[in-house]
Design an enzyme around this catalytic site. Sequence first.
Site, PDB file in Angstrom:
ATOM      1  N   ARG A  18     -89.766 -29.745  13.535  1.00 11.95           N
ATOM      2  CA  ARG A  18     -89.146 -30.618  12.541  1.00 11.95           C
ATOM      3  C   ARG A  18     -87.669 -30.262  12.393  1.00 11.95           C
ATOM      4  O   ARG A  18     -87.169 -29.328  13.015  1.00 11.95           O
ATOM      5  CB  ARG A  18     -89.862 -30.480  11.194  1.00 11.95           C
ATOM      6  CG  ARG A  18     -89.769 -29.075  10.602  1.00 11.95           C
ATOM      7  CD  ARG A  18     -90.615 -28.927   9.350  1.00 11.95           C
ATOM      8  NE  ARG A  18     -90.452 -27.595   8.754  1.00 11.95           N
ATOM      9  CZ  ARG A  18     -91.142 -27.152   7.716  1.00 11.95           C
ATOM     10  NH1 ARG A  18     -92.061 -27.934   7.146  1.00 11.95           N
ATOM     11  NH2 ARG A  18     -90.940 -25.943   7.219  1.00 11.95           N
ATOM     12  N   VAL A  62     -91.915 -16.386  16.653  1.00 13.68           N
ATOM     13  CA  VAL A  62     -90.787 -15.826  17.405  1.00 13.68           C
ATOM     14  C   VAL A  62     -90.602 -14.335  17.199  1.00 13.68           C
ATOM     15  O   VAL A  62     -89.844 -13.692  17.942  1.00 13.68           O
ATOM     16  CB  VAL A  62     -89.464 -16.560  17.080  1.00 13.68           C
ATOM     17  CG1 VAL A  62     -89.512 -18.001  17.538  1.00 13.68           C
ATOM     18  CG2 VAL A  62     -89.098 -16.450  15.599  1.00 13.68           C
ATOM     19  N   ASN A  88     -83.701 -21.825  18.166  1.00 17.04           N
ATOM     20  CA  ASN A  88     -83.372 -22.555  16.945  1.00 17.04           C
ATOM     21  C   ASN A  88     -84.149 -22.067  15.728  1.00 17.04           C
ATOM     22  O   ASN A  88     -83.680 -22.211  14.604  1.00 17.04           O
ATOM     23  CB  ASN A  88     -83.648 -24.045  17.163  1.00 17.04           C
ATOM     24  CG  ASN A  88     -83.642 -24.818  15.871  1.00 17.04           C
ATOM     25  OD1 ASN A  88     -82.605 -25.031  15.249  1.00 17.04           O
ATOM     26  ND2 ASN A  88     -84.823 -25.237  15.421  1.00 17.04           N
ATOM     27  N   TYR A 157     -78.651 -14.293   4.706  1.00 19.40           N
ATOM     28  CA  TYR A 157     -78.653 -15.316   5.750  1.00 19.40           C
ATOM     29  C   TYR A 157     -77.371 -15.247   6.573  1.00 19.40           C
ATOM     30  O   TYR A 157     -77.412 -15.302   7.812  1.00 19.40           O
ATOM     31  CB  TYR A 157     -78.797 -16.693   5.099  1.00 19.40           C
ATOM     32  CG  TYR A 157     -78.887 -17.838   6.073  1.00 19.40           C
ATOM     33  CD1 TYR A 157     -80.011 -18.010   6.875  1.00 19.40           C
ATOM     34  CD2 TYR A 157     -77.856 -18.768   6.171  1.00 19.40           C
ATOM     35  CE1 TYR A 157     -80.103 -19.075   7.760  1.00 19.40           C
ATOM     36  CE2 TYR A 157     -77.944 -19.839   7.049  1.00 19.40           C
ATOM     37  CZ  TYR A 157     -79.063 -19.992   7.845  1.00 19.40           C
ATOM     38  OH  TYR A 157     -79.150 -21.043   8.717  1.00 19.40           O
ATOM     39  N   LYS A 161     -77.007 -14.576  10.662  1.00 22.13           N
ATOM     40  CA  LYS A 161     -76.364 -15.519  11.576  1.00 22.13           C
ATOM     41  C   LYS A 161     -75.114 -14.917  12.223  1.00 22.13           C
ATOM     42  O   LYS A 161     -74.754 -15.276  13.354  1.00 22.13           O
ATOM     43  CB  LYS A 161     -76.036 -16.823  10.846  1.00 22.13           C
ATOM     44  CG  LYS A 161     -77.282 -17.606  10.456  1.00 22.13           C
ATOM     45  CD  LYS A 161     -78.174 -17.909  11.656  1.00 22.13           C
ATOM     46  CE  LYS A 161     -79.347 -18.793  11.317  1.00 22.13           C
ATOM     47  NZ  LYS A 161     -80.168 -19.161  12.499  1.00 22.13           N
ATOM     48  N   VAL A 192     -76.633 -29.537   6.887  1.00 25.07           N
ATOM     49  CA  VAL A 192     -77.268 -30.809   7.220  1.00 25.07           C
ATOM     50  C   VAL A 192     -78.355 -31.067   6.181  1.00 25.07           C
ATOM     51  O   VAL A 192     -79.003 -30.132   5.698  1.00 25.07           O
ATOM     52  CB  VAL A 192     -77.888 -30.761   8.642  1.00 25.07           C
ATOM     53  CG1 VAL A 192     -78.525 -32.096   9.001  1.00 25.07           C
ATOM     54  CG2 VAL A 192     -76.809 -30.390   9.667  1.00 25.07           C
ATOM     55  N   THR A 194     -81.340 -31.536   5.935  1.00 24.03           N
ATOM     56  CA  THR A 194     -82.737 -31.290   6.302  1.00 24.03           C
ATOM     57  C   THR A 194     -83.432 -30.637   5.108  1.00 24.03           C
ATOM     58  O   THR A 194     -82.812 -30.360   4.073  1.00 24.03           O
ATOM     59  CB  THR A 194     -82.821 -30.340   7.502  1.00 24.03           C
ATOM     60  OG1 THR A 194     -82.155 -29.112   7.154  1.00 24.03           O
ATOM     61  CG2 THR A 194     -82.151 -30.946   8.732  1.00 24.03           C
ATOM     62  N   THR A 204     -79.295 -22.894  -5.102  1.00 24.81           N
ATOM     63  CA  THR A 204     -78.011 -22.410  -5.626  1.00 24.81           C
ATOM     64  C   THR A 204     -77.734 -22.996  -7.009  1.00 24.81           C
ATOM     65  O   THR A 204     -77.152 -22.331  -7.872  1.00 24.81           O
ATOM     66  CB  THR A 204     -76.852 -22.718  -4.670  1.00 24.81           C
ATOM     67  OG1 THR A 204     -76.849 -24.116  -4.333  1.00 24.81           O
ATOM     68  CG2 THR A 204     -76.935 -21.887  -3.407  1.00 24.81           C
TER      69      THR A 204
END
Length: 263
Positions: A18, A62, A88, A157, A161, A192, A194, A204
């Site tokens: 998704r 993963v 991803n 996060y 990244k 985005v 999503t 937030t």
Amino acid sequence: MSRMDLSGRCVLVTGGARGLGAGMAQALTAAGARVMIADVLKDAGEQTAAGLEGGGFVELDVTDDAAWENAVAHTVAEFGGLDVVVNNAGIEVTALIVDVDPDETRKMLEVNILGTMLGLKHGMRAMRPGGAAGKGGTIINIASVAATIAFPAIGGYSATKSAVDRLTRVAAAESGKLGYGVRVNCVYPGLVATDMGMKLAVETAGIGLFESPEAAVGAVVELTPSGRLGEVSDMADAVVFLASDASRFVNGAGLPVDGGMGM
């Protein structure tokens, strides 16, 4: 023939059930590739794969080394090769640093950093000379604009990244030094709309950083010179570019697809 034509390429996309991953899988298929979706979400993954011409699905956590070995072997067996891996899969935990939950953060570190590292490990092993596929190829890691900016409540996060960025460059250097023939690059997506992106806006606002989720989104747009949120197709097209011969001399790089937010 277009340099963006991926006909004959065999691709594995993690987190492809998704969101961004599904959009990437669809764009890669439209460019001519056969795409194997790898995800922990079996039902959603199989449904998305069913909509891809020549596509497939394999269940993958993963963070599990053996599961990665199986997913790559399954892809090579089903498609007859492996040319592209898109790392991803990822999760985001919103928290102020003073409120960090060690267990939640540890899980994010495992998925985002270890998961990417294992994808690099098994992707390069399969694609290097003597590997199960053995023809070289390309690996595309999905980082985030969070690796390039300081935005409140995403410290963990952002750290993961940023690690994806460094892993990308080290892997590209190792591949070149050892003659693997595998290019390794990463993409820095902007926000985005999503499920994950909107979750960040809601959370937030929930901890008092913004008056509302809409205000949180507005703050992101205000920081973005292009004046809008990103779209799934923006990120998917960048992945197709990095998977294609159009990017044949792009290696060890990070591609911002963030409307200028991280400049």
